[in-house]
Write a protein that holds these residues in place. Sequence first.
Motif, PDB file in Angstrom:
ATOM      1  N   TYR A  62      41.706  40.411  56.746  1.00 16.73           N
ATOM      2  CA  TYR A  62      40.990  40.943  55.577  1.00 16.73           C
ATOM      3  C   TYR A  62      41.971  41.099  54.434  1.00 16.73           C
ATOM      4  N   TYR A  63      41.518  40.668  53.255  1.00 14.24           N
ATOM      5  CA  TYR A  63      42.377  40.683  52.078  1.00 14.24           C
ATOM      6  C   TYR A  63      41.604  41.195  50.869  1.00 14.24           C
ATOM      7  N   SER A  64      42.359  41.631  49.884  1.00 14.55           N
ATOM      8  CA  SER A  64      41.793  42.011  48.598  1.00 14.55           C
ATOM      9  C   SER A  64      42.437  41.126  47.539  1.00 14.55           C
ATOM     10  N   MET A  65      41.612  40.515  46.714  1.00 16.82           N
ATOM     11  CA  MET A  65      42.110  39.665  45.633  1.00 16.82           C
ATOM     12  C   MET A  65      41.808  40.351  44.304  1.00 16.82           C
ATOM     13  N   THR A  66      42.846  40.593  43.527  1.00 17.20           N
ATOM     14  CA  THR A  66      42.676  41.112  42.177  1.00 17.20           C
ATOM     15  C   THR A  66      42.690  39.920  41.236  1.00 17.20           C
ATOM     16  N   TYR A  67      41.736  39.901  40.325  1.00 14.98           N
ATOM     17  CA  TYR A  67      41.625  38.800  39.377  1.00 14.98           C
ATOM     18  C   TYR A  67      41.344  39.362  37.988  1.00 14.98           C
ATOM     19  N   GLN A  68      41.553  38.539  36.998  1.00 11.40           N
ATOM     20  CA  GLN A  68      41.286  38.948  35.625  1.00 11.40           C
ATOM     21  C   GLN A  68      40.591  37.831  34.880  1.00 11.40           C
ATOM     22  N   PHE A  69      39.878  38.222  33.832  1.00 10.91           N
ATOM     23  CA  PHE A  69      39.218  37.246  32.975  1.00 10.91           C
ATOM     24  C   PHE A  69      39.039  37.847  31.591  1.00 10.91           C
ATOM     25  N   LYS A  70      38.853  36.952  30.614  1.00 15.02           N
ATOM     26  CA  LYS A  70      38.648  37.375  29.231  1.00 15.02           C
ATOM     27  C   LYS A  70      37.170  37.293  28.882  1.00 15.02           C
ATOM     28  N   TRP A  71      36.747  38.214  28.052  1.00 18.64           N
ATOM     29  CA  TRP A  71      35.387  38.175  27.527  1.00 18.64           C
ATOM     30  C   TRP A  71      35.423  38.685  26.095  1.00 18.64           C
ATOM     31  N   THR A  72      34.429  38.277  25.336  1.00 15.86           N
ATOM     32  CA  THR A  72      34.394  38.638  23.919  1.00 15.86           C
ATOM     33  C   THR A  72      33.045  39.264  23.564  1.00 15.86           C
ATOM     34  N   ILE A  73      33.091  40.046  22.502  1.00 16.35           N
ATOM     35  CA  ILE A  73      31.868  40.598  21.913  1.00 16.35           C
ATOM     36  C   ILE A  73      31.903  40.250  20.437  1.00 16.35           C
ATOM     37  N   PHE A  74      30.816  39.666  19.955  1.00 17.62           N
ATOM     38  CA  PHE A  74      30.678  39.435  18.526  1.00 17.62           C
ATOM     39  C   PHE A  74      29.291  39.889  18.110  1.00 17.62           C
ATOM     40  N   CYS A  97      26.191  42.190  12.724  1.00 16.51           N
ATOM     41  CA  CYS A  97      25.458  43.334  12.158  1.00 16.51           C
ATOM     42  C   CYS A  97      26.233  44.637  12.307  1.00 16.51           C
ATOM     43  N   LEU A  98      26.938  44.785  13.421  1.00 13.41           N
ATOM     44  CA  LEU A  98      27.699  46.009  13.661  1.00 13.41           C
ATOM     45  C   LEU A  98      29.182  45.842  13.329  1.00 13.41           C
ATOM     46  N   ASP A  99      29.566  44.685  12.809  1.00 11.87           N
ATOM     47  CA  ASP A  99      30.944  44.369  12.474  1.00 11.87           C
ATOM     48  C   ASP A  99      31.861  44.548  13.693  1.00 11.87           C
ATOM     49  N   ILE A 100      31.431  43.966  14.830  1.00 12.65           N
ATOM     50  CA  ILE A 100      32.223  44.024  16.058  1.00 12.65           C
ATOM     51  C   ILE A 100      32.659  42.607  16.411  1.00 12.65           C
ATOM     52  N   ASN A 101      33.947  42.455  16.596  1.00  6.44           N
ATOM     53  CA  ASN A 101      34.510  41.199  17.077  1.00  6.44           C
ATOM     54  C   ASN A 101      35.702  41.568  17.948  1.00  6.44           C
ATOM     55  N   ALA A 102      35.503  41.609  19.260  1.00  8.66           N
ATOM     56  CA  ALA A 102      36.542  42.093  20.163  1.00  8.66           C
ATOM     57  C   ALA A 102      36.766  41.113  21.304  1.00  8.66           C
ATOM     58  N   ASP A 103      38.040  40.980  21.677  1.00  7.79           N
ATOM     59  CA  ASP A 103      38.433  40.224  22.862  1.00  7.79           C
ATOM     60  C   ASP A 103      38.938  41.223  23.886  1.00  7.79           C
ATOM     61  N   GLU A 104      38.463  41.111  25.100  1.00 11.82           N
ATOM     62  CA  GLU A 104      38.852  42.044  26.150  1.00 11.82           C
ATOM     63  C   GLU A 104      39.355  41.275  27.365  1.00 11.82           C
ATOM     64  N   LEU A 105      40.257  41.894  28.115  1.00  7.96           N
ATOM     65  CA  LEU A 105      40.758  41.359  29.368  1.00  7.96           C
ATOM     66  C   LEU A 105      40.391  42.365  30.448  1.00  7.96           C
ATOM     67  N   THR A 106      39.662  41.924  31.461  1.00 11.85           N
ATOM     68  CA  THR A 106      39.200  42.813  32.528  1.00 11.85           C
ATOM     69  C   THR A 106      39.814  42.402  33.851  1.00 11.85           C
ATOM     70  N   LYS A 107      40.259  43.398  34.609  1.00 10.28           N
ATOM     71  CA  LYS A 107      40.762  43.166  35.970  1.00 10.28           C
ATOM     72  C   LYS A 107      39.764  43.764  36.950  1.00 10.28           C
ATOM     73  N   GLN A 108      39.487  43.015  38.006  1.00  7.59           N
ATOM     74  CA  GLN A 108      38.597  43.475  39.068  1.00  7.59           C
ATOM     75  C   GLN A 108      39.156  42.998  40.398  1.00  7.59           C
ATOM     76  N   SER A 109      38.605  43.523  41.480  1.00  6.79           N
ATOM     77  CA  SER A 109      39.043  43.126  42.816  1.00  6.79           C
ATOM     78  C   SER A 109      37.847  42.761  43.671  1.00  6.79           C
ATOM     79  N   VAL A 110      38.097  41.899  44.639  1.00  7.93           N
ATOM     80  CA  VAL A 110      37.070  41.488  45.592  1.00  7.93           C
ATOM     81  C   VAL A 110      37.724  41.358  46.965  1.00  7.93           C
ATOM     82  N   ALA A 111      36.995  41.763  47.987  1.00  4.64           N
ATOM     83  CA  ALA A 111      37.500  41.637  49.358  1.00  4.64           C
ATOM     84  C   ALA A 111      37.057  40.292  49.936  1.00  4.64           C
ATOM     85  N   PHE A 112      37.904  39.741  50.803  1.00 11.32           N
ATOM     86  CA  PHE A 112      37.506  38.524  51.517  1.00 11.32           C
ATOM     87  C   PHE A 112      38.116  38.530  52.902  1.00 11.32           C
ATOM     88  N   GLN A 113      37.491  37.761  53.770  1.00 10.83           N
ATOM     89  CA  GLN A 113      37.910  37.676  55.167  1.00 10.83           C
ATOM     90  C   GLN A 113      38.258  36.235  55.490  1.00 10.83           C
TER      91      GLN A 113
END
Length: 117
Positions: free
Chosen positions: A64-76, A79-95
């Motif tokens: 059993y292992y845990s894999m931490t991964y990251q990815f980029k996502w954006t919000i534009f 109307c609300l004058d939002i333009n953001a780039d974000e980097l998110t880290k998450q984990s998933v278990a695998f066997q």
Amino acid sequence: MKILIPYLIKGNVLTVDELQQIIEPALSEIEEPLIGDLTYFSENARYETNSLQIVSIMEIGKNYYSMTYQFKWTIFNACLDINADELTKQSVAFQVKPDGLEFDIIDCFKGSASEEL
């Protein structure tokens, strides 16, 4: 949700580096469920294609292992004058199973009002 990356293990004990070499070419196959539904961040959140990367893999038990991964996502939202780039880290278990690597991915989606009721 269980997702299998097929690979003939043959009873071998694989190192973390070997596991990463098996997973990286198959990331596009599991990309969508790993990213999930970004609407829990915002209705305007969008995944940045091909930004998914493995950060680390850790053993958490026998086969059993845990894999931490990251990815980029954006919000534009003009109307609300939002333009953001974000980097998110998450984990998933695998066997590690005889026929491949089985990922246990939690479905993350924002249901509609009728689904919540």
